[in-house]
Motif scaffolding. Sequence first.
Motif, PDB file in Angstrom:
ATOM      1  N   ASP A   1     -88.881-115.958  70.497  1.00 45.31           N
ATOM      2  CA  ASP A   1     -87.491-116.252  70.152  1.00 45.31           C
ATOM      3  C   ASP A   1     -86.985-117.444  70.954  1.00 45.31           C
ATOM      4  OD1 ASP A   1     -86.637-114.291  68.191  1.00 45.31           O
ATOM      5  OD2 ASP A   1     -87.190-112.838  69.723  1.00 45.31           O
ATOM      6  N   VAL A   2     -86.758-118.531  70.244  1.00 44.08           N
ATOM      7  CA  VAL A   2     -86.184-119.723  70.852  1.00 44.08           C
ATOM      8  C   VAL A   2     -84.961-120.083  70.015  1.00 44.08           C
ATOM      9  CG1 VAL A   2     -86.570-122.167  71.382  1.00 44.08           C
ATOM     10  CG2 VAL A   2     -88.466-120.529  71.577  1.00 44.08           C
TER      11      VAL A   2
ATOM     12  N   HIS B   1     -83.716-111.387  67.399  1.00 48.13           N
ATOM     13  CA  HIS B   1     -83.684-112.820  67.693  1.00 48.13           C
ATOM     14  C   HIS B   1     -82.325-113.220  68.278  1.00 48.13           C
ATOM     15  CE1 HIS B   1     -84.253-117.147  67.265  1.00 48.13           C
ATOM     16  NE2 HIS B   1     -83.075-117.183  66.659  1.00 48.13           N
TER      17      HIS B   1
ATOM     18  N   ILE C   1     -94.205-115.458  67.061  1.00 48.25           N
ATOM     19  CA  ILE C   1     -93.312-116.612  67.183  1.00 48.25           C
ATOM     20  C   ILE C   1     -92.227-116.201  68.172  1.00 48.25           C
ATOM     21  CG2 ILE C   1     -91.785-118.217  65.961  1.00 48.25           C
ATOM     22  CD1 ILE C   1     -93.149-117.448  63.358  1.00 48.25           C
TER      23      ILE C   1
ATOM     24  N   ASP D   1     -77.800-119.122  64.331  1.00 48.96           N
ATOM     25  CA  ASP D   1     -78.017-119.765  65.632  1.00 48.96           C
ATOM     26  C   ASP D   1     -77.028-120.925  65.778  1.00 48.96           C
ATOM     27  OD1 ASP D   1     -80.550-118.389  64.944  1.00 48.96           O
ATOM     28  OD2 ASP D   1     -81.255-119.251  66.833  1.00 48.96           O
TER      29      ASP D   1
ATOM     30  N   GLN E   1     -84.669-122.003  66.470  1.00 47.25           N
ATOM     31  CA  GLN E   1     -86.015-122.095  65.893  1.00 47.25           C
ATOM     32  C   GLN E   1     -86.272-120.887  64.990  1.00 47.25           C
ATOM     33  OE1 GLN E   1     -88.158-124.670  66.266  1.00 47.25           O
ATOM     34  NE2 GLN E   1     -86.500-125.632  67.429  1.00 47.25           N
TER      35      GLN E   1
ATOM     36  N   THR F   1     -81.818-120.088  60.378  1.00 50.40           N
ATOM     37  CA  THR F   1     -81.266-120.472  61.682  1.00 50.40           C
ATOM     38  C   THR F   1     -79.750-120.749  61.612  1.00 50.40           C
ATOM     39  OG1 THR F   1     -81.973-122.727  61.211  1.00 50.40           O
ATOM     40  CG2 THR F   1     -83.423-121.429  62.617  1.00 50.40           C
TER      41      THR F   1
ATOM     42  N   CYS G   1     -81.691-114.596  72.047  1.00 47.15           N
ATOM     43  CA  CYS G   1     -81.261-115.979  72.310  1.00 47.15           C
ATOM     44  C   CYS G   1     -79.808-116.074  72.759  1.00 47.15           C
ATOM     45  CB  CYS G   1     -81.449-116.832  71.056  1.00 47.15           C
ATOM     46  SG  CYS G   1     -83.160-116.974  70.569  1.00 47.15           S
TER      47      CYS G   1
ATOM     48  N   ASP H   1     -85.856-122.114  56.339  1.00 52.73           N
ATOM     49  CA  ASP H   1     -85.600-122.159  57.782  1.00 52.73           C
ATOM     50  C   ASP H   1     -84.168-122.582  58.109  1.00 52.73           C
ATOM     51  OD1 ASP H   1     -88.088-121.273  58.332  1.00 52.73           O
ATOM     52  OD2 ASP H   1     -88.942-123.251  58.800  1.00 52.73           O
TER      53      ASP H   1
END
Length: 475
Positions: free
Chosen positions: A12-13, A264, A10, A230, A16, A227, A268, A223
């Motif tokens: 790293d975005v 991550h 998966i 983020d 997400q 996140t 990002c 999730d």
Amino acid sequence: MKFYPEQYKIPDVAMQPFIDDEEIWNYLNLAKPTKESVEAIVEKSLNKNRLSLAETAVLLQATDSAMIETIKKGARTLKEKVYGKRIVLFAPLYVGNYCSNNCRYCGFKASNKTALRKTLTKKELIENVQALEEHGQKRLILVFGEHTAYSAEFIADAVREVYNVKKDHGEIRRVNINAAPFDIEGFKTIHEAAIGTYQVFQETYHHETYAYCHPSGKKSDFDYRLTALDRAMEAGINDVGIGALFGLYDWRYEVLSLIRHVNHLEACYNVGPHTISFPRIQDALEYDLDDRYQVNDEEFTRLVAILRLSVPYTGLILTAREPENIRREVLAFGCSQIDAGTKLEIGAYSENPKVDQNLTKEQFKINDDRTLNEVIDELIESDYIPSFCTACYRKGRTGQHFMEFSVPGFIKKFCTPNALLTLAEYITDYATENTAIKGWKLIERNLLEMDDISYLEQVRERIERIKQGERDLYF
Ligand code: SAM
Ligand code: SF4
């Protein structure tokens, strides 16, 4: 320095999710430690390089006692080589424990009807902060349950309130937060209150275990929590703390996932977490889990050593959940912060409110209930420099741990002198006579180690000014 060397299933975005359970297990299952590979990986870390997931997995899978000693010795060497002797002190302050979640491990879960529910009133908040200041605390972490009552505005107001409380020479110079995740707008509101670190723990990075441990409430959304940081970063909070609650699932898996989380954020946002916490689960009222994944003392100290080696420039926080002997061992591996003088009962720093004795007031049991002065005394005895330093945030020097780690002379020039200045303040204002005598000797010993004479004079001059009543002097 290469931050995130792996290709993940998966990618790293930003915003997400990024945890793939199978991938984490693959790293662990493929790791085949040998004496040579463990030594080489430890050496890489001692040369100030971050470790990859594959390398961390090798350390995590080492079971041979000689290899384990190599790892622990490596962590001790790294601590001495890079971080020196400072330990930053803080205290947690529970502002409110209403909660709509049902985390199986927590005494504050919604279904626990025997927990005393309380939100500090403004007056009680001020009284508690004053009491903390009277003991010499300068850094707090405010803790909240997850409840509609604790909106971003509510938390931001509490933060501002705490910064405003001044008692004699006392003041809180840094207010960190441990609270449920918000959306970006919410994080912006909190950011505007000038918080220090925003901290939220994933608890477990293993999806199935997470679902089992968080059966209802907003926290059941893996999730959304994953996140959270983020969103905090998107909102401008670039000082964040991650953590896992050890005892819910396999500790090796959790350590590797913490490192995955670091990767991550670095991928990002170009900045990793400021701190990592690794609370070990403690008994709590209506605790509802078996002990299959409990982490014993040796494993616990080993996992801290591995974290130290794997992310050498991230702050590591150890809490009063751990008993004195474990604290002592783990400090030698490079933990940078500990809490001291901790009381987890709501409102307990000022007067104990009169409550029904059948109701519990704490979230879980702590194992180190010494006063701040007792902890400081022991740190001094062990030749650590207790520090309340907040200079970097105030001077706008961000990425403090990274600078300590990578900028030659940074610790000598800023961290050690600032730690000594905050210790001088503590001794002057709050220390017992005995601690003060030992403390001044420690300061003198450390001053004598300074090789830059003109700088040494500046530090001495500031210490004199502190003795004359000036406060908050730093480089
Ligand atoms: N309610 C917010 C949340 O859950 O993120 C923040 C406050 S919560 C009180 C802070 C942390 O306490 C949790 O993230 C969890 O890791 C830890 N905790 C909860 N129950 C615990 C227990 N029985 N032993 C040790 N730590 C525990
Ligand atoms: Fe609520 Fe946090 Fe306790 Fe879970 S850990 S029940 S969210 S206070």
